[in-house]
Design an enzyme around this catalytic site. Structure first.
Site, PDB file in Angstrom:
ATOM      1  N   LEU A 115     -19.855  -7.520   2.438  1.00 53.08           N
ATOM      2  CA  LEU A 115     -19.721  -6.072   2.580  1.00 53.08           C
ATOM      3  C   LEU A 115     -19.405  -5.392   1.255  1.00 53.08           C
ATOM      4  CD1 LEU A 115     -17.744  -6.076   5.951  1.00 53.08           C
ATOM      5  CD2 LEU A 115     -20.165  -5.532   5.599  1.00 53.08           C
TER       6      LEU A 115
ATOM      7  N   TYR B 240      -3.866 -21.706  -4.477  1.00 49.46           N
ATOM      8  CA  TYR B 240      -4.796 -20.936  -5.289  1.00 49.46           C
ATOM      9  C   TYR B 240      -4.818 -21.453  -6.727  1.00 49.46           C
ATOM     10  CZ  TYR B 240      -4.628 -17.466  -1.477  1.00 49.46           C
ATOM     11  OH  TYR B 240      -4.681 -16.823  -0.260  1.00 49.46           O
TER      12      TYR B 240
ATOM     13  N   PRO C  23     -11.494  -8.331   3.935  1.00 53.95           N
ATOM     14  CA  PRO C  23     -12.129  -7.136   4.496  1.00 53.95           C
ATOM     15  C   PRO C  23     -13.585  -6.974   4.066  1.00 53.95           C
ATOM     16  CG  PRO C  23     -10.671  -6.510   2.699  1.00 53.95           C
ATOM     17  CD  PRO C  23     -10.414  -7.967   2.985  1.00 53.95           C
ATOM     18  N   LEU C  24     -13.960  -7.572   2.928  1.00 54.99           N
ATOM     19  CA  LEU C  24     -15.354  -7.499   2.473  1.00 54.99           C
ATOM     20  C   LEU C  24     -16.143  -8.730   2.892  1.00 54.99           C
ATOM     21  CD1 LEU C  24     -14.963  -5.960  -1.113  1.00 54.99           C
ATOM     22  CD2 LEU C  24     -15.167  -4.825   1.114  1.00 54.99           C
TER      23      LEU C  24
ATOM     24  N   GLY D 204     -21.765  -4.673  -0.918  1.00 52.03           N
ATOM     25  CA  GLY D 204     -22.966  -3.975  -1.362  1.00 52.03           C
ATOM     26  C   GLY D 204     -23.869  -4.843  -2.202  1.00 52.03           C
TER      27      GLY D 204
ATOM     28  N   GLY E 274     -17.696 -11.031   0.273  1.00 55.97           N
ATOM     29  CA  GLY E 274     -18.726 -10.353  -0.522  1.00 55.97           C
ATOM     30  C   GLY E 274     -19.874  -9.779   0.274  1.00 55.97           C
TER      31      GLY E 274
END
Length: 345
Positions: free
Chosen positions: A213, A55, A207-208, A215, A211
């Site tokens: 999920l 990272y 989990p998103l 919104g 991006g």
């Protein structure tokens, strides 16, 4: 913040883990703000922090090291090894030669003398798993590592690793870190059941779904392919591709479902991952304080059976709407030479 035990390690970890990929040159370059975000997460009850040497080329580990000064003993610290950290072919992978060097670099950047969970970031087809588990065992015996895990391993390689550990007397993988979201559910078929069978903890990432999920995307024109992650991984975002068009359509239906349930889409998405019985902790990877606070606000959300059933109707269990979102392609598929017989052979 609720706690769960990580596999059979006896280590108590929060249901949310703080992922730090967004801290450093890849996203948030402000070290002081990144440290404040880490401190805010710890103050909110998160005790599990996950990073990796790759990272921002080690910068994320350095930021985490700054943030944990004076708080190290209260934190379960995880990092990872595998990805290339230099131009030389030996500056990466899962060999004894590289791991013994990489652990020292990570310890130095993190400002600590031990890692609670040291994870193999990806399978390495060039290195025998016996070699990798052997050096990991030595690191545990030396006190530099408390437990070891793997990340984005297919089920068959998890099984092979456990059988190798049993036969050779090595430490075994105590955790798996797979990508898992409503839009990328393939791990439900074999990886998560295998982890449960072998008593492994599971800390999921994404989990998103990069991006999707969050919104942010409600129509094709919302997806900017000229810069950022969507430009680097165009095959996962370009709405003209059928698999991404399916994702966009599913996001619209999921947004309606979240609204009906009185939830934001991100809260629905993270609660879905937490609802799987194999999942120990969900890695959240905020770039800003606002993103962290929003995710923390959904930490207690639990989804009803009706909502989970409706999610299954939108994205069937075990389904990846875009296969690329599994983040692992078996060498047997990626390398033509492994699936095409040579002429005359």
């Amino acid at each position: 913040m609720k706690r769960r035990i990580l596999g059979g390690t006896g280590i108590s970890v929060s249901e949310y883990a703080l992922g730090t990929m967004m801290f450093g040159a890849w996203a948030n370059r402000d070290h002081d703000e990144s440290v404040r975000i880490i401190h805010r997460a710890l103050d909110a009850g998160i005790n599990f922090v996950d990073t990796a040497d790759i990272y921002s080329a080690g910068e994320s580990e350095e930021i985490v090291g700054k943030a944990l000064k004076g708080r190290r003993e209260d934190v379960v610290l995880a990092t990872k090894v595998f990805n290339s950290m230099g131009p030389d072919a030996n500056h990466g992978g899962n060999s004894r030669r590289w791991i013994t060097r990489a652990i020292e670099n990570s310890l130095r950047r993190l400002g600590t003398d031990y890692i609670d969970l040291y994870q193999i970031h990806r399978p390495d087809p060039a290195t025998d798993i016996d070699e990798t588990l052997s050096v990991l065992s030595d690191l545990v015996r030396a006190g530099k590592v408390r437990a070891v895990g793997c990340s984005t391993f297919p089920a068959e390689q998890i099984v092979e690793a456990h059988w190798t550990s049993e036969r050779r007397g090595h430490v075994r993988f105590r955790s798996e870190q797979p990508p898992y979201s409503i839009l990328a559910r393939s791990v439900e078929a074999a990886v998560l059941p295998t982890a449960r069978k072998y008593g492994m903890g599971v800390l999921t990432w994404g989990p998103l779904s990069a991006g999707w999920l969050s919104g942010r995307y409600t129509k094709a024109s919302d997806i900017d392919l000229t810069g950022g992650r969507s430009a680097l991984e165009r095959h996962k975002f370009d709405p003209s591709l059928p698999e991404n068009a399916r994702k966009l359509e599913a996001v619209g239906r999921l947004a309606e479902l979240a609204s009906d349930a009185g939830l934001s889409l991100p809260h629905l998405a993270v609660a879905f991952v937490r609802s799987h019985p194999a999942v120990t902790s969900v890695i959240i990877g905020p770039r800003t304080m606002e993103q962290l606070d929003d995710l923390l606000a959904g930490a207690e959300v639990e989804l009803s059976e009706d909502v989970l059933d409706r999610i299954d109707e939108i994205v069937p269990p075990g389904t990846d709407l875009n296969r690329a979102d599994s983040y692992y392609e078996p060498p047997a598929l990626a390398d033509k030479a492994q699936r095409r017989r040579r002429a005359g052979a």
